[in-house]
Design a protein around this motif. Sequence first.
Motif, PDB file in Angstrom:
ATOM      1  N   GLY A  39       0.828  -1.211   0.000  1.00  0.00           N
ATOM      2  CA  GLY A  39       0.000   0.000   0.000  1.00  0.00           C
ATOM      3  C   GLY A  39       0.856   1.251   0.000  1.00  0.00           C
ATOM      4  N   THR A  40       1.908   1.235   0.815  1.00  0.00           N
ATOM      5  CA  THR A  40       2.819   2.379   0.900  1.00  0.00           C
ATOM      6  C   THR A  40       3.513   2.602  -0.436  1.00  0.00           C
ATOM      7  OG1 THR A  40       3.216   1.717   3.178  1.00  0.00           O
ATOM      8  CG2 THR A  40       4.722   3.336   2.263  1.00  0.00           C
ATOM      9  N   TYR A  42       2.564   1.790  -3.482  1.00  0.00           N
ATOM     10  CA  TYR A  42       1.719   2.299  -4.568  1.00  0.00           C
ATOM     11  C   TYR A  42       1.295   3.747  -4.336  1.00  0.00           C
ATOM     12  CZ  TYR A  42       1.893  -1.783  -7.414  1.00  0.00           C
ATOM     13  OH  TYR A  42       2.359  -2.764  -8.255  1.00  0.00           O
ATOM     14  N   THR A  43       1.138   4.155  -3.078  1.00  0.00           N
ATOM     15  CA  THR A  43       0.870   5.577  -2.809  1.00  0.00           C
ATOM     16  C   THR A  43       2.069   6.409  -3.262  1.00  0.00           C
ATOM     17  OG1 THR A  43      -0.565   5.061  -0.956  1.00  0.00           O
ATOM     18  CG2 THR A  43       0.372   7.264  -0.974  1.00  0.00           C
ATOM     19  N   LEU A  45       4.274   5.517  -5.564  1.00  0.00           N
ATOM     20  CA  LEU A  45       4.330   5.478  -7.033  1.00  0.00           C
ATOM     21  C   LEU A  45       3.327   6.464  -7.633  1.00  0.00           C
ATOM     22  CD1 LEU A  45       4.681   1.622  -7.725  1.00  0.00           C
ATOM     23  CD2 LEU A  45       6.482   3.365  -7.828  1.00  0.00           C
ATOM     24  N   ASP A  46       2.134   6.532  -7.040  1.00  0.00           N
ATOM     25  CA  ASP A  46       1.126   7.496  -7.528  1.00  0.00           C
ATOM     26  C   ASP A  46       1.654   8.927  -7.409  1.00  0.00           C
ATOM     27  OD1 ASP A  46      -0.593   5.418  -7.967  1.00  0.00           O
ATOM     28  OD2 ASP A  46      -1.739   5.695  -6.115  1.00  0.00           O
ATOM     29  N   ARG A  47       2.280   9.211  -6.272  1.00  0.00           N
ATOM     30  CA  ARG A  47       2.779  10.566  -6.030  1.00  0.00           C
ATOM     31  C   ARG A  47       3.911  10.904  -7.004  1.00  0.00           C
ATOM     32  NH1 ARG A  47       6.863  11.945  -2.993  1.00  0.00           N
ATOM     33  NH2 ARG A  47       6.848  10.002  -1.821  1.00  0.00           N
ATOM     34  N   THR A  49       4.451   9.586  -9.860  1.00  0.00           N
ATOM     35  CA  THR A  49       3.888   9.717 -11.211  1.00  0.00           C
ATOM     36  C   THR A  49       3.250  11.099 -11.366  1.00  0.00           C
ATOM     37  OG1 THR A  49       3.418   7.346 -11.183  1.00  0.00           O
ATOM     38  CG2 THR A  49       2.316   8.648 -12.883  1.00  0.00           C
ATOM     39  N   ALA A  50       2.488  11.513 -10.350  1.00  0.00           N
ATOM     40  CA  ALA A  50       1.828  12.836 -10.414  1.00  0.00           C
ATOM     41  C   ALA A  50       2.862  13.953 -10.469  1.00  0.00           C
ATOM     42  CB  ALA A  50       0.911  13.013  -9.204  1.00  0.00           C
ATOM     43  N   GLU A  51       3.995  13.749  -9.825  1.00  0.00           N
ATOM     44  CA  GLU A  51       5.048  14.777  -9.828  1.00  0.00           C
ATOM     45  C   GLU A  51       5.894  14.735 -11.100  1.00  0.00           C
ATOM     46  OE1 GLU A  51       5.626  15.052  -4.944  1.00  0.00           O
ATOM     47  OE2 GLU A  51       7.054  13.905  -6.155  1.00  0.00           O
ATOM     48  N   PRO A  56       4.610   4.863 -15.981  1.00  0.00           N
ATOM     49  CA  PRO A  56       4.434   3.427 -16.238  1.00  0.00           C
ATOM     50  C   PRO A  56       5.170   3.056 -17.523  1.00  0.00           C
ATOM     51  CG  PRO A  56       2.321   4.493 -15.825  1.00  0.00           C
ATOM     52  CD  PRO A  56       3.326   5.589 -16.006  1.00  0.00           C
ATOM     53  N   ARG A  68       2.988  -4.423 -13.645  1.00  0.00           N
ATOM     54  CA  ARG A  68       3.216  -3.197 -14.419  1.00  0.00           C
ATOM     55  C   ARG A  68       4.575  -2.649 -14.020  1.00  0.00           C
ATOM     56  NH1 ARG A  68      -1.451   0.010 -13.746  1.00  0.00           N
ATOM     57  NH2 ARG A  68      -2.256  -0.942 -15.642  1.00  0.00           N
ATOM     58  N   TYR A  70       7.587   0.272 -13.975  1.00  0.00           N
ATOM     59  CA  TYR A  70       7.720   1.734 -13.902  1.00  0.00           C
ATOM     60  C   TYR A  70       9.148   2.100 -14.256  1.00  0.00           C
ATOM     61  CZ  TYR A  70       3.284   1.460 -11.519  1.00  0.00           C
ATOM     62  OH  TYR A  70       1.978   1.209 -11.227  1.00  0.00           O
TER      63      TYR A  70
END
Lengths: 106, 362
Positions: A39-40, A42-43, A45-47, A49-51, A56, A68, A70
């Motif tokens: 969980g940590t 992927y949070t 990775l999301d951040r 990616t957003a930055e 991916p 997948r 990255y």
Amino acid sequence: MREPTFLILTALADGPRHGYGIVQEVRVLSGGRTSLLTGTLYTALDRLTAEGLIEPDREEEVDGRVRRYYRLRTEGLAALTDETARLRQLTTAAEARLRAVRPEPA
Amino acid sequence: MTGQLARRYRRLLFAYPRAYRRARGDELVGALLDAAGSDRTRPSVREATNLVGHGLRARLGRPASRTVVAWAVLTTVVCGLLAAAFATRAGWETARPLPRTAEAQAMLAEILPDQKFTGIEDEPALFTIYGSPLGRSTVRELLLGDGGEYSQAGVAGSAPLPPMTDPAEIVDQARHNMRAHGWRVYRPIFQDLYGCTGPPCDPTTIPQSTIIVAGRGDTTFTLEVTPTDSYNPGRISGGFLRATPVAVYPLALAGGIAGALVAFLLFAWASRRTEGRHPARAMVKTLLGIALFLWWAPTLLAVPSMAWHTIDEPHPSWHPMWEWLGQPVFSLFFVLGCGSALLGLALAALPGRAPQRAHSPG
């Protein structure tokens, strides 16, 4: 930059990795001190990616499990390079002070 | 074995928003199974907690934001508290009506049989504003500055302090009789009849009234004995209130949890909907800030004073929860905050560009 972020970017420095691959690499890089839960990870990775630091890469299926990958973006490579230089500068300064306090035996 | 574990992981992924599960669910489960090894049949507690926590974080969208979690917590907590306060008010509906005049007279006769209490009147409701239950005609007063007048009603009467009687004798007699009739009597409170700051007035010579509070079953009793001074004859006044009904506590808990959950989901929905270049993004954030200020400010003002008051004086029954949130003294703030939040939600619902999901597959 926090240590887990630094370790994730470092794990991706030599090529794309999938989620569990990053977890394993981070554990190796940190000498076993940092064990990311999924969980940590992927949070983070999301951040990242957003930055715009990672993106991916490709997807594959192994034993029925989706993986997948990255990869670092140019911005991520630059951020990792800057952070590495900053840490090196700090480490060099700290080592110089320590040598002054505890001179190496002749 | 793996199938069972995968099903359990998928169940935990319900903490994540549906779109996220569709886009990333298989990938997450794959990574979880890789990390779990081959001999596991169920997720560890640490894993489960981690997934639920990060799933809730994913519901907020805006993965790069470092403040969205703080805003979500502020919204969730204050909405939970306000919902709990409403549930508390609903719980009060389970309380018995206040004692009627005859019953109050009988209880006062048990406590101070030699005194003749007058002025006792039936009260129309457990909570009143200017002597009347809250209704359409009194809502205006409640909202426009007189919210503090909405309070717990009591059935009370008074009697003259007999001439040449030491107030302490009355207090001792009342305490003795109350205990004999099953009342739990709390330590007395002494209050100066007037204030003075120094010479020529000596603060130690100011006459004091004595207040006794007691509780028995679902009733609380307050007795105040005021000595004769230069201006007024001495008086004894006694009044009955209802104690907080037991149903209030589970209802407040359930209401608080439900309110917090709904608030979190609405916040998360609006947050995800307005991330990216939504036309009302800035306005929605401003309206949320206004709502949070209007809800939190009364709470932050009220809690310290209520806490100090509760510690300072014995309370057989605590003040109702809404008073701890500064309500209904600041009910106008509350209503305006609700208006601001609803307008923000309505603007978030406006059609716009699809939210830019950082976690969408590339």
